[in-house]
Design an enzyme around this catalytic site. Sequence first.
Site, PDB file in Angstrom:
ATOM      1  N   GLU A 193     -11.005  32.095  21.998  1.00 55.09           N
ATOM      2  CA  GLU A 193     -12.193  32.296  22.899  1.00 55.09           C
ATOM      3  C   GLU A 193     -12.083  32.554  24.319  1.00 55.09           C
ATOM      4  O   GLU A 193     -11.825  31.349  24.902  1.00 55.09           O
ATOM      5  CB  GLU A 193     -13.327  31.821  21.957  1.00 55.09           C
ATOM      6  CG  GLU A 193     -14.561  31.579  22.532  1.00 55.09           C
ATOM      7  CD  GLU A 193     -15.126  33.479  22.059  1.00 55.09           C
ATOM      8  OE1 GLU A 193     -14.962  34.319  22.603  1.00 55.09           O
ATOM      9  OE2 GLU A 193     -16.483  33.237  21.288  1.00 55.09           O
ATOM     10  N   ASP A 194     -12.845  33.460  24.891  1.00 48.29           N
ATOM     11  CA  ASP A 194     -13.234  32.938  26.559  1.00 48.29           C
ATOM     12  C   ASP A 194     -13.621  31.073  26.406  1.00 48.29           C
ATOM     13  O   ASP A 194     -13.426  30.845  27.685  1.00 48.29           O
ATOM     14  CB  ASP A 194     -14.027  34.545  27.442  1.00 48.29           C
ATOM     15  CG  ASP A 194     -15.642  34.932  26.242  1.00 48.29           C
ATOM     16  OD1 ASP A 194     -15.545  34.500  25.779  1.00 48.29           O
ATOM     17  OD2 ASP A 194     -15.753  35.523  27.157  1.00 48.29           O
ATOM     18  N   ASP A 214     -19.943  28.221  25.009  1.00 45.94           N
ATOM     19  CA  ASP A 214     -21.515  27.637  25.847  1.00 45.94           C
ATOM     20  C   ASP A 214     -22.316  27.075  25.293  1.00 45.94           C
ATOM     21  O   ASP A 214     -22.385  25.854  24.872  1.00 45.94           O
ATOM     22  CB  ASP A 214     -21.778  29.358  26.444  1.00 45.94           C
ATOM     23  CG  ASP A 214     -23.388  29.196  27.620  1.00 45.94           C
ATOM     24  OD1 ASP A 214     -23.341  28.267  28.110  1.00 45.94           O
ATOM     25  OD2 ASP A 214     -24.010  30.001  26.826  1.00 45.94           O
ATOM     26  N   ARG A 249     -15.247  42.254  34.504  1.00 47.35           N
ATOM     27  CA  ARG A 249     -14.488  41.664  33.585  1.00 47.35           C
ATOM     28  C   ARG A 249     -12.586  42.062  33.977  1.00 47.35           C
ATOM     29  O   ARG A 249     -11.777  41.530  33.981  1.00 47.35           O
ATOM     30  CB  ARG A 249     -14.343  42.673  32.873  1.00 47.35           C
ATOM     31  CG  ARG A 249     -15.471  42.397  31.571  1.00 47.35           C
ATOM     32  CD  ARG A 249     -15.410  43.000  30.277  1.00 47.35           C
ATOM     33  NE  ARG A 249     -16.392  43.095  29.407  1.00 47.35           N
ATOM     34  CZ  ARG A 249     -17.261  42.637  28.811  1.00 47.35           C
ATOM     35  NH1 ARG A 249     -16.330  41.348  28.473  1.00 47.35           N
ATOM     36  NH2 ARG A 249     -17.758  42.359  27.964  1.00 47.35           N
ATOM     37  N   PHE A 277     -23.611  30.514  35.668  1.00 46.50           N
ATOM     38  CA  PHE A 277     -22.781  31.120  35.048  1.00 46.50           C
ATOM     39  C   PHE A 277     -21.690  31.758  35.812  1.00 46.50           C
ATOM     40  O   PHE A 277     -21.111  31.999  37.021  1.00 46.50           O
ATOM     41  CB  PHE A 277     -23.539  32.398  35.019  1.00 46.50           C
ATOM     42  CG  PHE A 277     -23.694  33.738  33.828  1.00 46.50           C
ATOM     43  CD1 PHE A 277     -23.989  33.827  33.142  1.00 46.50           C
ATOM     44  CD2 PHE A 277     -22.837  35.170  34.034  1.00 46.50           C
ATOM     45  CE1 PHE A 277     -24.047  34.514  31.694  1.00 46.50           C
ATOM     46  CE2 PHE A 277     -23.117  35.982  33.534  1.00 46.50           C
ATOM     47  CZ  PHE A 277     -23.314  35.566  32.265  1.00 46.50           C
TER      48      PHE A 277
HETATM   49  P1  IMP Z   1     -22.507  31.080  22.663  1.00 49.98           P
HETATM   50  O1  IMP Z   1     -23.550  30.571  23.589  1.00 49.98           O
HETATM   51  O2  IMP Z   1     -20.965  29.963  22.926  1.00 49.98           O
HETATM   52  O3  IMP Z   1     -23.147  31.608  21.537  1.00 49.98           O
HETATM   53  O4  IMP Z   1     -21.585  31.879  23.994  1.00 49.98           O
HETATM   54  C1  IMP Z   1     -21.261  33.391  23.623  1.00 49.98           C
HETATM   55  C2  IMP Z   1     -20.867  34.013  24.515  1.00 49.98           C
HETATM   56  O5  IMP Z   1     -22.023  34.083  25.401  1.00 49.98           O
HETATM   57  C3  IMP Z   1     -20.121  33.546  25.144  1.00 49.98           C
HETATM   58  O6  IMP Z   1     -18.799  34.255  24.010  1.00 49.98           O
HETATM   59  C4  IMP Z   1     -19.493  34.257  26.026  1.00 49.98           C
HETATM   60  O7  IMP Z   1     -19.400  35.653  25.960  1.00 49.98           O
HETATM   61  C5  IMP Z   1     -20.729  34.753  26.942  1.00 49.98           C
HETATM   62  N1  IMP Z   1     -21.609  33.378  27.450  1.00 49.98           N
HETATM   63  C6  IMP Z   1     -22.065  32.672  27.932  1.00 49.98           C
HETATM   64  N2  IMP Z   1     -22.019  32.079  29.509  1.00 49.98           N
HETATM   65  C7  IMP Z   1     -21.195  32.785  30.246  1.00 49.98           C
HETATM   66  C8  IMP Z   1     -20.997  32.744  31.404  1.00 49.98           C
HETATM   67  O8  IMP Z   1     -20.988  31.960  32.121  1.00 49.98           O
HETATM   68  N3  IMP Z   1     -20.656  33.872  31.817  1.00 49.98           N
HETATM   69  C9  IMP Z   1     -20.257  35.204  30.957  1.00 49.98           C
HETATM   70  N4  IMP Z   1     -20.221  35.089  29.568  1.00 49.98           N
HETATM   71  C10 IMP Z   1     -21.038  34.168  28.898  1.00 49.98           C
HETATM   72 MG    MG Z   2     -17.262  35.741  23.415  1.00 45.23          MG
END
Ligand code: IMP
Ligand code: MG
Length: 171
Positions: free
Chosen positions: A94-95, A98, A160, A147
């Site tokens: 995963e990238d 959050d 990207r 962000f």
């Molecule tokens: P979650 O809140 O952990 O479910 O994150 C869901 C998705 O939000 C991540 O997999 C990213 O694709 C996107 N995301 C969260 N924070 C960032 C950020 O700082 N930059 C870009 N994408 C983000």
């Molecule tokens: Mg993601």
Amino acid sequence: MIEKYITEDQLEVKITELALKINNDYKNEELVIICILNGSFMFCADLIRKLDLDLIMEFMSASSYGESTDSSGTLDIRLDIERDIKGKNVLIVEDIVDTGLTLNKIKELLLGRGPKSLKIASLLHKPARKIHHVDIDYLGFEIEDKFVIGYGLDYANKYRELPYIGIYQNS
Ligand code: IMP
Ligand code: MG
């Protein structure tokens, strides 16, 4: 405006480190890598090129719906993996983690399919935003509550392609 936050060199060093650990942990074992699209395509591509293992590549695209605080929220799977993971060693790539909602849901779904093992590699983690706990077995960087974009991560589907991680500022 974009401020450089994690450089190409820092990414390279960290990914080499993670790959060493993964190579060591899965020595002589088959490993299914699940690349979570879209954000992790670049991290995943760089990571697997440093792995010396019996690999199977799979791709999945999913996002979590609704309130990020609602753990019962549903997972929208736009693309599912093609092969059965029953009895396999699986590593989710995963990238960024959050709030943790998306990965929590993906993990739950995949565990239900009976893998032999299931681990998580994430390039980034924003601990300040954590709502759902996710164990990250292979973590690149803990970052501030900013962000970030680049190296696969987007803002409105842009940036990207940047070879580094930047902080996006709306001015
Ligand atoms: P979650 O809140 O952990 O479910 O994150 C869901 C998705 O939000 C991540 O997999 C990213 O694709 C996107 N995301 C969260 N924070 C960032 C950020 O700082 N930059 C870009 N994408 C983000
Ligand atoms: Mg993601």
